[in-house]
Scaffold this active site. Sequence first.
Site, PDB file in Angstrom:
ATOM      1  N   GLU A 103      -1.511  16.892   0.243  1.00  0.00           N
ATOM      2  CA  GLU A 103      -0.780  15.823  -0.454  1.00  0.00           C
ATOM      3  C   GLU A 103      -0.724  16.106  -1.941  1.00  0.00           C
ATOM      4  OE1 GLU A 103      -1.042  11.500   0.480  1.00  0.00           O
ATOM      5  OE2 GLU A 103      -1.905  11.374  -1.541  1.00  0.00           O
ATOM      6  N   PRO A 112       4.017  13.268  -7.754  1.00  0.00           N
ATOM      7  CA  PRO A 112       4.961  13.727  -8.785  1.00  0.00           C
ATOM      8  C   PRO A 112       4.309  13.712 -10.164  1.00  0.00           C
ATOM      9  CG  PRO A 112       5.964  12.061  -7.374  1.00  0.00           C
ATOM     10  CD  PRO A 112       4.496  12.057  -7.073  1.00  0.00           C
ATOM     11  N   HIS A 136      -7.744  -1.882   5.606  1.00  0.00           N
ATOM     12  CA  HIS A 136      -6.968  -1.967   4.369  1.00  0.00           C
ATOM     13  C   HIS A 136      -7.593  -3.026   3.464  1.00  0.00           C
ATOM     14  CE1 HIS A 136      -3.652  -2.663   1.582  1.00  0.00           C
ATOM     15  NE2 HIS A 136      -3.087  -1.543   2.036  1.00  0.00           N
ATOM     16  N   PRO A 137      -7.706  -2.743   2.171  1.00  0.00           N
ATOM     17  CA  PRO A 137      -8.374  -3.702   1.263  1.00  0.00           C
ATOM     18  C   PRO A 137      -7.706  -5.064   1.205  1.00  0.00           C
ATOM     19  CG  PRO A 137      -7.288  -1.928   0.041  1.00  0.00           C
ATOM     20  CD  PRO A 137      -7.315  -1.511   1.464  1.00  0.00           C
ATOM     21  N   ASP A 176      -6.505  -5.251  10.834  1.00  0.00           N
ATOM     22  CA  ASP A 176      -5.840  -4.055  10.333  1.00  0.00           C
ATOM     23  C   ASP A 176      -5.504  -3.101  11.485  1.00  0.00           C
ATOM     24  OD1 ASP A 176      -4.792  -2.560   8.152  1.00  0.00           O
ATOM     25  OD2 ASP A 176      -6.500  -1.211   8.293  1.00  0.00           O
ATOM     26  N   GLN A 211      -6.586   7.106   5.337  1.00  0.00           N
ATOM     27  CA  GLN A 211      -7.111   7.045   3.986  1.00  0.00           C
ATOM     28  C   GLN A 211      -8.412   7.842   3.981  1.00  0.00           C
ATOM     29  OE1 GLN A 211      -7.230   7.081   0.847  1.00  0.00           O
ATOM     30  NE2 GLN A 211      -6.439   5.013   0.419  1.00  0.00           N
ATOM     31  N   ASN A 253      14.130  45.280 -10.092  1.00  0.00           N
ATOM     32  CA  ASN A 253      13.891  45.149  -8.655  1.00  0.00           C
ATOM     33  C   ASN A 253      13.802  46.545  -8.055  1.00  0.00           C
ATOM     34  OD1 ASN A 253      13.624  44.082  -6.113  1.00  0.00           O
ATOM     35  ND2 ASN A 253      15.663  43.161  -6.022  1.00  0.00           N
TER      36      ASN A 253
END
Length: 624
Positions: free
Chosen positions: A39, A42, A178-179, A187, A205, A461
């Site tokens: 993962e 950006p 999940h919080p 969940d 997670q 090249n």
Amino acid sequence: MVNFIEPSLEETRLLDKSQTLIEKIHKHIGKKKKFFSLEFFPPRTPNGAVNLVARFDRMSQGGPLFCDITWHPAGDPSGDKETSSCTIASTASNYCGIETMLHMTCANISCDLVLKNLKKAKNLGIRNILALRGDPPKGEVWMASDENLRFGADMVKFIRKHFQNYFTICVAGYPQGHPDCTSYEDDLIHLKEKVDAGADFIITQLFFEPNIFFKFLADCRRIGIDVPIIPGVMPIQAYASLLQLVKLSKLEVPQYIIDDLEPIKNDDEAIREYGVKLAVSMCRELLSSDDVPGIHVYTLNREVATTELLQQLGLWRPYQSHRLLPWKPSANLKRLQEDVRPIFWSSRPKSYIHRTSNWDEFPNGRWGNSSAPSFAELSDHHLFYLKSKESEEERLKMWGEKLDCIEDVYHVFQCYLSGKKNKWGYKVKSLPLNDDELQPETSLLSDQLYRINGHGFLTTNSQPAVNAALSTDERFGWGGAGGYIYQKAYLEFFMHKKNVDFLLEVLNDNPRVNYHIIDSHGCYDKTNADRYSPIAVTWGVFPGKEIIQPTVVDPISFNFWKDEAFSLWIEKWQSLYEPESFSAKIIQSIYNDFYLVNLVDNDYIKGNCLFDIIDCVIAKSSLE
């Protein structure tokens, strides 16, 4: 009425032929072959985007099954900026050849904008989506902007409604709940709703103890969740970033880890070593189970700890074993059957992919006549990830803050080939026309290349002749086991126009060699090859297959390439200097007075005359 976007006949044909990501995952599970995925997020700046693209190239060499790109909640709504999630995901897929998954969230976004982003992802060739509820921008409270997009399950339903099975859909699982959910049990119910809505697999997670994942996995199976579940792991790399992550995601970190980190919290190297050791131990226990198909690594856009983790686990596989062609194929759906390219862009493959991205079709089996309307013209080559990875200051150190003579340029090229420091005391890691490190096969020619560059034959090249090398050969191999690889010797370079007559004189005595000589404006354009027929320079022979011919020399394409090749002298090198400086004039003289040349020795069995030809030209020139 359902607004389903019907795939074209070409898309349907390619979809039937190619494996989707979920099919690849099931194939690995069936063979009990463990995999990893990565993962990235950006970056905030264009320079950061350029550096991240270089990181994609390096980390893809380990053979990830896919990578995913997080969604920028406060990013560019159009998805067109260098730093937008869509652009980064497109770059990973199209230009780095990585199977890519794009995050898509419900946070502060309307159904219309989600649909627009999904259409854009489809047009960019992206076929995988991680469907999330998402988090609001920092400091804001979660609110659904559209009642039809409140939860992750809504996003899954939305994608399936409009695109049916075009996208492979992943969803997030939370081993500790999940919080924002009322309970762990609730969940799990919501996770099953996402799977029932059409999710293909789950990534969790992160967590820090394997028993947490195994309990979560058992609980999922108990309530009927039967899709693949991939554990998400993160080697701890810094104390502050760990605390920030815990704060944002409300993760539970075992106290013993906090206690272990406290004495070394200011030593990033010690923390990284600890984090890798901890992750290796946990992942070995996870991967020992047949119920764990692989791991998903949260890289935090860093590569050292991730690479160390994967190497110690034995999951990092050398790129050579994954090399299907001598160049890295794009993962774009439209280009899946492409298997032939001109050799000229070997050192700038991203430029070639960008310049051909709007073609109606791509060559498969043979190159053919590149003046055909379906190929169209090559577009402009200016794009953010084609910028130099090095800063202006770094390039000045490598190529010279001040050039005293044209021989200084020759010297820079020689230092790039030899790995030695230049006369200013710096290593030359790249050239205007060579963004990356030298290919392994170049080492076989390094002495000859070094010699002719010193005489002003500035090589861009080259490849040696190869006669039936094994397709698994470390230098030349591609296409998998059981085949043989053949190559004609190829040499491409800039040379001063004063040497043209000498070169033609020598070439007249070597009829087996094809040549093409051209100046920056195409006013001088001379070749002994058929201008409408390509020359095969690389091919492979494999059991039960037709001959595969992935690299050619094409006279029409060479005319397009020369525009780019000459312009790079100005854009990347001359632009470093004041316009009227002596250094700028030296680079301008190369643009004005040097010609671009390619030579092909058609005798791939002997194939050693090209450097002899250049040596003869050098000798004749010295007698002038």
